[in-house]
Design a protein around this motif. Structure first.
Motif, PDB file in Angstrom:
ATOM      1  N   VAL A 123      58.121  95.697  64.083  1.00 34.82           N
ATOM      2  CA  VAL A 123      57.442  95.374  62.828  1.00 34.82           C
ATOM      3  C   VAL A 123      57.580  96.521  61.834  1.00 34.82           C
ATOM      4  CG1 VAL A 123      55.207  94.923  61.757  1.00 34.82           C
ATOM      5  CG2 VAL A 123      55.808  93.766  63.888  1.00 34.82           C
ATOM      6  N   ASP A 124      57.326  97.745  62.286  1.00 33.45           N
ATOM      7  CA  ASP A 124      57.409  98.899  61.388  1.00 33.45           C
ATOM      8  C   ASP A 124      58.843  99.141  60.916  1.00 33.45           C
ATOM      9  OD1 ASP A 124      54.731  99.213  61.609  1.00 33.45           O
ATOM     10  OD2 ASP A 124      54.764 101.096  62.729  1.00 33.45           O
ATOM     11  N   ALA A 125      59.821  98.928  61.818  1.00 36.13           N
ATOM     12  CA  ALA A 125      61.217  99.115  61.428  1.00 36.13           C
ATOM     13  C   ALA A 125      61.610  98.087  60.366  1.00 36.13           C
ATOM     14  CB  ALA A 125      62.123  98.992  62.651  1.00 36.13           C
ATOM     15  N   ARG A 126      61.179  96.849  60.569  1.00 33.30           N
ATOM     16  CA  ARG A 126      61.450  95.814  59.570  1.00 33.30           C
ATOM     17  C   ARG A 126      60.816  96.169  58.232  1.00 33.30           C
ATOM     18  NH1 ARG A 126      58.738  90.967  59.426  1.00 33.30           N
ATOM     19  NH2 ARG A 126      56.902  92.318  59.392  1.00 33.30           N
ATOM     20  N   GLU A 224      72.714  85.104  51.258  1.00 34.67           N
ATOM     21  CA  GLU A 224      72.617  83.659  51.221  1.00 34.67           C
ATOM     22  C   GLU A 224      71.350  83.230  51.971  1.00 34.67           C
ATOM     23  OE1 GLU A 224      74.407  81.461  49.643  1.00 34.67           O
ATOM     24  OE2 GLU A 224      75.775  82.976  48.796  1.00 34.67           O
ATOM     25  N   ILE A 225      70.539  82.430  51.332  1.00 38.40           N
ATOM     26  CA  ILE A 225      69.278  81.989  51.933  1.00 38.40           C
ATOM     27  C   ILE A 225      69.472  80.608  52.538  1.00 38.40           C
ATOM     28  CG2 ILE A 225      66.847  81.519  51.524  1.00 38.40           C
ATOM     29  CD1 ILE A 225      67.720  84.478  51.287  1.00 38.40           C
ATOM     30  N   LEU A 401      62.999  87.549  51.843  1.00 36.06           N
ATOM     31  CA  LEU A 401      63.223  86.445  52.767  1.00 36.06           C
ATOM     32  C   LEU A 401      64.134  86.870  53.918  1.00 36.06           C
ATOM     33  CD1 LEU A 401      63.683  83.485  50.254  1.00 36.06           C
ATOM     34  CD2 LEU A 401      61.918  83.629  52.024  1.00 36.06           C
ATOM     35  N   HIS A 402      65.189  87.596  53.586  1.00 35.89           N
ATOM     36  CA  HIS A 402      66.166  87.981  54.605  1.00 35.89           C
ATOM     37  C   HIS A 402      65.554  88.889  55.655  1.00 35.89           C
ATOM     38  CE1 HIS A 402      70.020  89.120  56.364  1.00 35.89           C
ATOM     39  NE2 HIS A 402      69.627  90.373  56.271  1.00 35.89           N
ATOM     40  N   THR A 404      62.207  89.645  56.114  1.00 35.25           N
ATOM     41  CA  THR A 404      60.937  89.206  56.692  1.00 35.25           C
ATOM     42  C   THR A 404      61.138  88.092  57.698  1.00 35.25           C
ATOM     43  OG1 THR A 404      59.784  89.802  54.650  1.00 35.25           O
ATOM     44  CG2 THR A 404      58.638  88.348  56.170  1.00 35.25           C
ATOM     45  N   TYR A 405      62.069  87.195  57.421  1.00 33.22           N
ATOM     46  CA  TYR A 405      62.211  86.015  58.276  1.00 33.22           C
ATOM     47  C   TYR A 405      63.568  85.909  58.964  1.00 33.22           C
ATOM     48  CZ  TYR A 405      58.308  84.821  55.257  1.00 33.22           C
ATOM     49  OH  TYR A 405      57.119  84.861  54.553  1.00 33.22           O
ATOM     50  N   GLY A 406      64.539  86.700  58.519  1.00 28.10           N
ATOM     51  CA  GLY A 406      65.868  86.584  59.122  1.00 28.10           C
ATOM     52  C   GLY A 406      66.483  87.885  59.562  1.00 28.10           C
ATOM     53  N   GLY A 407      66.002  89.038  59.008  1.00 29.64           N
ATOM     54  CA  GLY A 407      66.625  90.321  59.294  1.00 29.64           C
ATOM     55  C   GLY A 407      66.446  90.790  60.720  1.00 29.64           C
ATOM     56  N   HIS A 408      65.468  90.199  61.464  1.00 30.34           N
ATOM     57  CA  HIS A 408      65.222  90.609  62.845  1.00 30.34           C
ATOM     58  C   HIS A 408      66.367  90.235  63.763  1.00 30.34           C
ATOM     59  CE1 HIS A 408      63.458  86.634  61.991  1.00 30.34           C
ATOM     60  NE2 HIS A 408      63.988  86.300  63.145  1.00 30.34           N
ATOM     61  N   GLU A 409      67.293  89.388  63.285  1.00 30.57           N
ATOM     62  CA  GLU A 409      68.399  88.988  64.141  1.00 30.57           C
ATOM     63  C   GLU A 409      69.502  90.041  64.133  1.00 30.57           C
ATOM     64  OE1 GLU A 409      69.667  85.224  62.743  1.00 30.57           O
ATOM     65  OE2 GLU A 409      67.841  84.173  63.296  1.00 30.57           O
TER      66      GLU A 409
END
Length: 410
Positions: A123-126, A224-225, A401-402, A404-409
């Motif tokens: 979470v902190d890294a994100r 790209e979202i 968006l990237h 918060t919801y997609g960058g964890h990949e």
């Protein structure tokens, strides 16, 4: 998996630019992960939980016992160590053995602590990457706004120099010649605002990168979202992973409390030394705890831990709903920012440019005043700055968006 982020951080240090060099967007993100004190604290927390886990579920330390037994204090043998056959020196080893369920629960608790610490790190890294990315983009577009204002200044510079000659020729009243100076003051005010905006963005970039002279290099990123992919990836969201870790920790606490209802046991071996005329002895024994009063001891604790586990599940469900709702809201904002940018680029900005061109042509033919031309250029400057602002808002929305919801990949 548990060491992947540490390995990635170590490799990124080797490729990091030196302090003082302008940073690309990706370099700013890497620098944020390297320098954020909160992440260093999380790494220390992970190391601490792993160190503690090595002792989880282990048997407690054995105990050494030494003493005298059956020492006479009255009668004819009082005070003698050898007169009484039962008097002896005793030396023994004792070992407590908690039940298997208790030791298994301790291991589960330690494992849950590690997972929880790693989830908090994620979470902190994100958040560090997101904040550094937003600061970089803010500085990038603040400079773009300053460039747009400078272009307008260059375009109207010839007009300001002709004001005096227009007064002499009788085409302008003397008071109208001051309009150019008023325009210059208005532009100077706008430049001060944009300069302050750039400095604020740079200060935020310095905060997250740790570089006292942090600056930007390169172009802004394009993300790209994919709405479907973002919804599908919610289960891997770091915030939800952290909540799941808290639920697992609560379940481990319930298991530990339940294990208290099972009996523990222990063993002891001792050697009793007596006077040689009597001979020495050896003793061995086993102890077993008797949780006979669980209704007043263990059961209340089990009930308490179970309720806390229920609370953790409700909190996890609430967090999931919040993340889902926030994603919907952020996607709506993203669509709005995209539509506003398209409108600025295709309607508002071309109209402002066309109006300025027409006013300039009318001024050249003598059918428009200098004030009309200057006012049209003020509107053109604001339209250009507003278009850049809308572009910045869309970029910020995409980055949020990237990551918060997609960058964890990644």
């Amino acid at each position: 998996m548990r060491t992947s982020f540490l390995l990635a951080a170590g490799l990124s240090i080797l490729a990091a630019p030196a302090f003082g060099d302008p940073l690309t967007f990706e370099q700013a993100l890497t620098r944020a992960e390297q320098s954020a004190p909160s992440l260093a604290a999380r790494v220390a927390e992970i190391d601490a939980t792993r160190s503690a886990s090595r002792s989880a579920g282990r048997l407690p330390d054995p105990k050494f016992r030494a003493g005298f037994e059956n020492y006479p204090v009255s009668g004819p043998m009082a005070g003698s160590l050898s007169g009484e056959s039962m008097t002896m020196q005793s030396f023994g080893i004792m070992q407590d053995v908690p039940n298997v369920a208790k030791r298994r629960a301790a291991k589960e608790q330690a494992s849950a602590e590690i997972v929880s610490a790693e989830a908090a790190y994620a979470v902190d890294a994100r958040d560090a990457r997101l904040s550094a990315g937003l600061a970089w983009v803010d500085l990038y577009f603040a400079k773009r706004k300053l460039d747009a204002l400078e272009d307008i200044e260059k375009a109207i510079a010839p007009l300001k120099s002709t004001a005096a000659s227009q007064v002499e020729a009788g085409n302008l009243r003397p008071a109208q010649s001051l309009e150019a100076a008023e325009l210059a003051a208005a532009i100077a005010d706008r430049r001060s605002e944009l300069t302050a905006e750039a400095k604020r963005a740079q200060a935020e970039l310095i905060r997250w990168t740790g570089d006292p002279t942090a600056d930007i290099s390169g172009e802004a990123p394009q993300f790209e979202i994919d709405r479907i992919a973002l919804h599908a990836g919610l289960g891997r969201n770091p915030n939800l992973a952290a909540m799941r870790a808290m639920t697992a920790r609560s379940d481990a606490d319930v298991a530990a409390a339940t294990a208290e209802k099972r009996p523990d046991w222990g063993w002891e071996v001792s050697y009793q030394r007596r006077d040689p005329i009597w001979g020495d002895m050896i003793s061995a024994g086993v102890t077993i705890s008797l949780p006979l009063f669980s209704q007043n001891r263990q059961d209340p604790m089990i009930e308490s831990k179970a309720k806390l586990a229920t609370r953790a599940r409700y909190n996890e469900d609430a967090a999931r709903r919040q993340v889902e709702a926030q994603l919907q809201s952020d996607l709506a904002d993203h669509s709005m920012h995209h539509e506003r940018l398209v409108r600025a680029q295709t309607v508002i900005l071309p109209l402002a440019q066309r109006k300025a061109d027409l006013e300039m042509a009318s001024y050249a033919s003598g059918t428009a005043s200098l004030a009309d031309v200057l006012q049209s250029y003020i509107l053109l400057a604001e339209a250009r700055i507003d278009a850049v602002t809308r572009e910045a808002n869309l970029a910020r929305s995409s980055i949020r968006l990237h990551f918060t919801y997609g960058g964890h990949e990644q």
